[in-house]
Design a protein around this motif. Structure first.
Motif, mmCIF file in Angstrom:
data_model
loop_
_atom_site.group_PDB
_atom_site.id
_atom_site.type_symbol
_atom_site.label_atom_id
_atom_site.label_comp_id
_atom_site.label_asym_id
_atom_site.label_seq_id
_atom_site.Cartn_x
_atom_site.Cartn_y
_atom_site.Cartn_z
ATOM 1 N N SER A 155 52.802 18.182 -12.623
ATOM 2 C CA SER A 155 52.867 19.432 -13.362
ATOM 3 C C SER A 155 52.072 20.470 -12.595
ATOM 4 N N SER A 156 52.543 21.677 -12.629
ATOM 5 C CA SER A 156 51.863 22.743 -11.897
ATOM 6 C C SER A 156 50.568 23.193 -12.554
ATOM 7 N N PHE A 157 50.521 23.183 -13.870
ATOM 8 C CA PHE A 157 49.404 23.845 -14.529
ATOM 9 C C PHE A 157 48.561 22.992 -15.452
ATOM 10 N N SER A 158 49.055 21.873 -15.944
ATOM 11 C CA SER A 158 48.278 21.125 -16.917
ATOM 12 C C SER A 158 48.368 19.626 -16.662
ATOM 13 N N TYR A 159 47.428 18.901 -17.241
ATOM 14 C CA TYR A 159 47.412 17.447 -17.136
ATOM 15 C C TYR A 159 48.455 16.864 -18.073
ATOM 16 N N LEU A 190 56.421 10.705 -11.703
ATOM 17 C CA LEU A 190 55.092 10.185 -11.982
ATOM 18 C C LEU A 190 54.374 9.728 -10.723
ATOM 19 N N MET A 191 53.052 9.683 -10.830
ATOM 20 C CA MET A 191 52.182 9.100 -9.804
ATOM 21 C C MET A 191 51.280 8.106 -10.529
ATOM 22 N N ALA A 192 51.070 6.939 -9.903
ATOM 23 C CA ALA A 192 50.194 5.936 -10.501
ATOM 24 C C ALA A 192 49.449 5.198 -9.398
#
Length: 145
Positions: free
Chosen positions: A39-43, A112-114
């Motif tokens: 996401s560009s702006f938030s978690y 996603l990233m994990a």
């Protein structure tokens, strides 16, 4: 015993607790991991529980508290999936970064990233690594790539 083992065990307990209330009667977790949606702006954090039949995805805030509606998917819901852009066709390949776990369902796409695997195991712990592997195996077994 490593110096982070207690933290890893607590993190696993928190992840399992977040997912447990969303399991069907008799459903067992094969693995659980935490992932971040790009996401560009938030978690946008997720705790992903893997059962033999479903992915149970719980959106969480930075303190591991559920924040929105839970999403669950069976293998037939998954239209396309890829790891590092490989396996998901040209669209995934051209728009992925190294480490991306992507999958599409009819209503939306996830990017996603994990952490987990290789050197990441030291940073993420064994439970996170095993949960990530269960997640990737679930996506691969959906047969769409």
């Amino acid at each position: 015993m490593g110096m982070f083992d207690e933290k890893f065990a607590e993190h696993e307990r928190l992840m399992r607790a977040v997912v447990a209330s969303n399991l069907l009667p008799g459903e067992e977790l094969v693995g659980v991991c935490q992932a971040t949606e790009k996401s560009s702006f938030s978690y946008k954090g997720w705790v992903i529980g893997v059962t033999p039949q479903r992915l149970v995805m719980v959106p969480v805030d930075r303190k591991m508290q559920p924040r929105d509606a839970v999403q669950a998917f069976v293998r037939t819901d998954i239209v396309r999936s890829s790891l590092d852009g490989l396996g998901g066709g040209a669209k995934h390949f051209l728009t992925s970064d190294l480490g991306d776990i992507r999958f599409d369902v009819a209503s939306r796409s996830f990017k996603l990233m994990a952490l987990g695997g290789g050197i990441d195991t030291r940073l993420a712990g064994e439970a996170q690594t095993q949960g990530k592997m269960a997640f990737l195996e679930f996506l691969a077994s959906a047969g769409h790539g």
